[in-house]
Each structure stands twice: as C-alpha cells, then as structure tokens.
Design an enzyme around this catalytic site. Structure first.
Site, PDB file in Angstrom:
ATOM      1  N   SER A 167       2.567  -5.306  -1.095  1.00 38.70           N
ATOM      2  CA  SER A 167       3.306  -4.634  -2.161  1.00 38.70           C
ATOM      3  C   SER A 167       3.356  -3.141  -1.917  1.00 38.70           C
ATOM      4  CB  SER A 167       2.644  -4.886  -3.518  1.00 38.70           C
ATOM      5  OG  SER A 167       1.480  -4.083  -3.672  1.00 38.70           O
ATOM      6  N   ASP A 168       4.438  -2.505  -2.366  1.00 40.63           N
ATOM      7  CA  ASP A 168       4.372  -1.059  -2.499  1.00 40.63           C
ATOM      8  C   ASP A 168       3.300  -0.772  -3.547  1.00 40.63           C
ATOM      9  OD1 ASP A 168       4.857   1.646  -2.275  1.00 40.63           O
ATOM     10  OD2 ASP A 168       7.034   1.443  -2.390  1.00 40.63           O
ATOM     11  N   TRP A 169       2.763   0.417  -3.510  1.00 47.48           N
ATOM     12  CA  TRP A 169       1.594   0.740  -4.323  1.00 47.48           C
ATOM     13  C   TRP A 169       1.958   0.717  -5.814  1.00 47.48           C
ATOM     14  CZ3 TRP A 169       0.742   0.060   0.331  1.00 47.48           C
ATOM     15  CH2 TRP A 169      -0.460   0.332   0.974  1.00 47.48           C
ATOM     16  N   GLY A 170       1.469  -0.329  -6.504  1.00 47.38           N
ATOM     17  CA  GLY A 170       1.757  -0.482  -7.925  1.00 47.38           C
ATOM     18  C   GLY A 170       3.023  -1.256  -8.215  1.00 47.38           C
TER      19      GLY A 170
END
Length: 663
Positions: A222-225
């Site tokens: 995932s992209d962060w968050g």
C-alpha cells in the site's frame, strides 16, 4: 521460507507479516525472518537518522535529475545508469527496496507530481521505467513501481474516484505498468484514489491484471496510509499495509475469527510476502557498488546534459567564446536547492548546493555579471534589484534569465495553480528582452510551462527541468557548446491550459471523469489539429539531421523497419527518431497515430547511421471491449518516422490481412 515453515506460523504472526513493523520496515517476526527496509525516492535517496538530541534529520544524498528530465533523454542507457547509481546509494545506507519509479501517465500538466513521472505516452513511460528497474534490481536492490493506478492529479487524491472506461485503462493507464513488469519488479505500490469507485487498495480487478496478464509475481504494497479496510484489501490481493497499523491488524484478526476472511486468503498474501522477502535478500547477496559517490554525481550530470531540451534558438546559441553575459534570476544561483527541485516524498537533501550558473559560465571563459533580480513570486528589494538586471542586460552581448517553479509550486499533495510562471518572472523576461534582443531564458520546472506571453520576444529557450546536482554544469556546457543538446520533450507543451481536455473534464470533490478517453497528450492535439507551443518529442540540436530510405520488411510476424539518419551539419550530435503507427480506416475510434518505438543515435558530422527497429504484432492491436481481448483489425496501417509527433519525415503503408503483414 518454505511452505512447511509457513504452516508453523500462528494466525497472529501471519497477520503481523501483512503489516509494516514501523514506518519503513517489514516485520521480522522477532528475528525469525529478515526485515526489509524501504525508502523514498525516485531521484535521490531520502533516509532519516536521529541526532544526539533524538531529532530526526534527512541524510544528504546524490540529487539526480527529475524523472521528467530522465524521460527527456529518451535514452534507456541513461535510465539504467541512474537505476544502478540509486542502487549503490541504497546499499550505502542499508536500504533494500527503493520506492520508485512512478509510471503514472501525465494526463494533466498541473499535476503536482508530474516531475516524478515519465511521460504522457505509455510506450515511452514504460520503456524508460523498465530500463530504470533493470538498473536498480541488476545492482541487487528491489523496486516498488507506483502508483497503481490512475493517480493523475493530487487534488483530493485520498478520496476522489478516477472514472475511466475499460479500453482507456488498458491502452493508456495500465500499459506502462505492463511494460515495467517485463523487468520483474519485486513490488508494486497501490495508489490512494479510487478507480471507478473502488479504492486502489481494494482493486482486485487491477491486481488480477498485474498477476495474471502481466506476469507480476511480487508483492503489492500500500501507499503509506492508503488502506481503508484491511480485510477488503487482503481479499483483493494487497499483501503489505504500510506503515504499521494496529487498527489494520485488529481488523484482520477480528474478521478472521468472524469468518469474514479465510485463513487461505491470508495465506495467499503471506506466501507472496515471504517470497518477496526471500527474493529481495537473495537479490542483494554478493553485490558490491558499481560506482563511487563521485562517479554517481558524474552520471547525474551526464543525464542532465542529455535530458535538457533546447526549445528555441535563433542562432544565439552556442555562445561565442568570451562573450559578455548578464545572468539574472534567483534560479541561476539559488541559496536553497528547493528552488530547482520538487517537493514531497521525492524531495532530496542534496549532498551540497552546486547551483551556481554564473560561476560555471565564468569557469568556461565568459565575462559574467549576476543579479538575483527576483524571487519566485516577488522581488525581495533589500537583496534584489531588477533594474540592475536590466542595466546589466543593456551592456551584455547576451542576457540569460533563469526562471522556474520549485517545490513551492510542484509537490506531493498539491497541484500547480497555473501553467504560467508567476507574474514577476514573466515581467523580468519581457523587461530584459526589451533591452537585449539576445535574451536566453532557462526554465527550471517539473512539467509543461505556458510560455506564450514571452516566447516570441526571446532569442532562445532552454528547458532544464529539475536537473539535479550536476545540473548547472550541464547547463553551462550546453550554452557554451561543449555539449550538443539532444533532449526532446516527453510531454506536449500546449499553447494554453484550456486547450487540454483534462482542463474542462467533469470534476467534483468526489469524482474525476476521464471523459477524453484515449485523447491524452499528443493523441488529442494530432487528432483534432489543435496547435501547440511545442509538440511531444520535440527538441532542437546544434546539428541538423536528415531522414531517408525507409525500408519495411516482415520477419515471421514482426515488422522490421530500417531507415537512415544523416547528420548534414558540421557538428557531431545525437538524434532521437520516433516511430508512430496509425490505422488508416479503423472500425473503432483510434488515435491518429501512437508512439511504438524510438531510437537515440550518435551521428558524427557528415556521416549517417542506419536505424533498425522491430515492431511486434501487438503494436497494431486495440482493446476489443466487446470481446474482452486484444484485437488486430485487418486493414491499412501507416508507419511514420519522425523527429517529433508533428514532424514526420518518412512514412509508408502496410496491410494486415488475416492477421498477417503484407506489402
């Protein structure tokens, strides 16, 4: 980790593996398996350390040219070399996986992250990304290709839905990822946005495309968050949530107990994570640095020299030996590197601020005066004197005005407000040009700039982009003529922002509709004969090239092209020739022509080279949504060879009958 060993993991340990240990590391299960360290960024490493007071700071690193400048080289060898250098940087700092490259299509020139992306064209973007990945991973460091997918604007990126028809997805927005997957990246990063209403972290259809059609066998991170529902993301095929999230782990544990996700579905993700860890660690075994840090800086400079684009030249360049130069603008000698680089996760803390164009020009024997004259948006009158810049221009042989954007205008989380430069910069260009007809403008920016208010008033324009740590030396070499310009634009420079379909497409707080479909970039301008400032693939040289003798032949199913590029000048140079394909009487809507190949060749003055290129049958195909497959329609196709998308030098037609090429 063998399957037998995997079965000994508890459910909680499996859930831990699907979650970051902290902000940058994967979980090592208390030392049972290796941890993988990840780091930004695509144009220079962004790692952090703590000082003696416990405060974090970013470790200085080599600042390479922006991805946009790299793309403007049209040179896969440059992309491979930059990847190799970044891998060496990673090894020096204990990083296992580089969170790069970004291959998103440049649909909108105002996108704040365009400096991180390659092109408006999927063939160019994918081909350059593939070479970049091969460079990084060939040197033992993994990559994470991003952002999958349709993250083409920063506006409300965590919530908005990119609504795109299936054919456009396949032919434009998926395509660079498909080409990049040929280099076998160890991971792909999902984007924040929704795709047709579905969050990218839960985009099962897209993950299936990567794994089943592109042969991607790595981990989806995932992209962060970017994860909203950890269970839905895991069921869709997202393997690792970053950074560490207690809420995400609890959600998986609770849903496993409630039967909302099976242990088999979790095991599928776990298996991919374990393979990812094994592959990353095996990739780095026995690898040593290929270049010293000094050599990497030299590579950065060489890439900048090949990626800077000469857009206009009435003969003032190259500069005459010993010429008297008046240099102005804060961008020529910025006290902060942020003025000549983009912001966000791709921001680099430079090893040193090497941005001093007046000094670089003085070192090459020119008589140089310098006046900072103006800032990004205002004149800082206690330090800058725009009238003095005008007086210098009056007394000089050539006036050089340096303008641009920087991380205050181009950055992650925000988009540019306008394609035009700030008013104070435009005014400075016009004031200087009114006093010296030999005015050269150098533009430091990360994406297309509207130059129409001043383009006709100046003698020459050099588009430097964000050229990195060796950039000013490269600019000085190009101005002096010791290096011949060879970069070409990887995106169209329109006359006006309103000319772009994305500028007038439907957009609300929740939805961005890609209503232009396939008509992105040069595909739109060529199809409807819309004039542009500078077309896709355009760039000038101090050499002059002639194209001739196009020959076509078939080798099994492939089309073989041969043509000659001749340097008819007295200056050695490199020329980027581009091959476009268009169907002449299609049964479905198709662009007039599309880039399908390119070649950058060094041609000595007065000599010629023969370029040979092989086009596979897939270049003639379109996505048949009625039958959910790729289809090559029988018919007539035109093969064009050009110096840009709007400068076709050679053309020929072929027929395809029953799937076979005939002449």
């Amino acid at each position: 980790m063998e399957k037998k060993q995997k079965t000994t993991l508890t459910a909680q340990e499996k859930i831990r593996l699907l979650n970051g240990k902290d902000f940058w590391y994967t979980d090592d299960l208390d030392g049972r398996i290796p941890a993988v360290r990840m780091s930004d960024g695509p144009v220079g490493l962004r790692t952090e350390k703590s000082d003696e007071n416990g405060r974090n700071y970013t470790v200085p690193a080599v600042a390479y040219p922006s991805i946009e400048v790299l793309a403007n080289t049209w040179n896969t060898a440059c992309a491979t070399a930059m990847g190799e250098c970044l891998a060496d940087d990673c090894r020096d700092r204990g990083v296992d996986v580089l969170l790069a490259p970004g291959v998103n299509i440049k649909r909108n020139p105002l996108n704040g992250r365009n400096f991180e992306y390659f092109s408006e064209d999927p063939q160019l973007a994918g081909t350059m990304a593939k070479a970049y990945i091969e460079g990084v991973q060939g040197q033992g460091i993994g990559v994470c290709v991003k952002h999958f997918c349709c993250n083409n604007l920063e506006y409300d990126r965590l919530h908005q839905s990119s609504d795109v028809d299936e054919r456009t997805l396949r032919e434009l927005y998926y395509r660079p990822f498909a080409i990049a997957c040929e280099a076998k990246p160890v991971s792909v990063m999902c984007s924040y946005n929704r795709i047709n209403g579905q969050f990218a972290s839960e985009y099962a259809k897209g993950f299936e495309f990567l794994r089943e059609e592109c042969g991607f066998d790595g981990a989806v991170i995932s992209d962060w968050g970017a994860v909203r529902d950890r269970t839905a993301a895991a069921k869709a095929g997202l393997d690792i949530e970053m950074p560490h999230s207690e809420a995400g782990m609890k959600k998986l544990a609770d849903d496993l107990q409630a039967g909302n996700i099976t242990e088999g579905e979790i095991d599928a993700c776990v298996e991919r994570v374990l393979q990812f860890v094994d592959r990353v660690k095996e990739m780095g075994e026995g690898k040593e640095n290929k270049r010293s840090e000094t050599e990497r800086i030299a590579v950065a400079r060489d890439i900048a020299a090949e990626g800077i684009v000469l857009l206009k030249n009435d003969g003032v360049l190259p500069l005459g030996a010993g010429a008297k130069l008046a240099v102005s603008g804060i961008y020529a000698k910025p006290d902060r590197t942020e003025y000549v680089s983009g912001g966000g996760s791709a921001k680099v803390t430079w090893l040193e601020n090497t941005n001093d164009l007046p000094a670089a020009l003085s070192a090459r024997g020119f008589d140089v005066t310098y006046e900072s004259a103006f800032g990004t948006h205002v004149i800082h009158s206690f330090m800058q004197d725009v009238r003095n810049a005008a007086l210098n221009a009056l007394k000089a042989d050539v006036s050089i005005v340096c303008v641009g954007t920087g991380d205050g205008m181009e950055f992650e989380e925000g988009d540019r407000e306008s394609m035009r430069l700030p008013a104070v910069q435009e005014r400075a260009i016009l004031d200087t040009a009114a006093r010296n007809p030999n005015t050269v403008v150098i533009v430091f920016a990360g994406a297309a700039v509207d130059m129409t208010p001043w383009e006709g008033e100046v003698a020459a324009i050099l588009y430097a982009g964000f050229p990195g740590i060796g950039g000013m030396e490269a600019v000085a070499d190009l101005l002096a003529g010791t290096v011949n310009p060879s970069g070409k634009l990887s995106e169209t420079f329109p006359l006006d922002y309103e000319d772009i379909p994305a500028a007038i497409s439907y957009r609300t707080a929740g939805v961005t509709r890609y209503q232009e479909g396939l008509d992105v970039g040069y595909r739109y301008f060529d199809k409807y004969d819309i004039p542009v400032l500078y077309p896709f693939g355009f760039g000038l040289s101090y050499s002059e090239f002639m194209y001739r003798d196009l020959k076509l032949s078939a080798d099994r199913d492939a089309l073989i092209l041969e043509y000659v590029v001749e340097n008819v000048s007295e200056v050695d140079g490199k020329e980027i020739s581009q091959v476009y394909v268009g169907e002449c009487a299609p049964l479905v809507y198709r662009p007039k022509k599309e880039l399908k190949g390119f070649s950058k060749d060094f041609v000595k003055a007065g000599t010629a080279v023969t370029v040979r290129m092989e086009l596979r049958p897939s270049v003639f195909a379109h996505r048949d949504t009625a039958r959910d497959r790729w289809t090559i329609t029988d018919g007539v196709y035109e093969i064009c060879v050009g110096a840009s998308s709007q400068d076709v030098r050679l053309a020929a037609k072929i027929c395809i009958v029953n799937g076979k090429i005939v002449f």
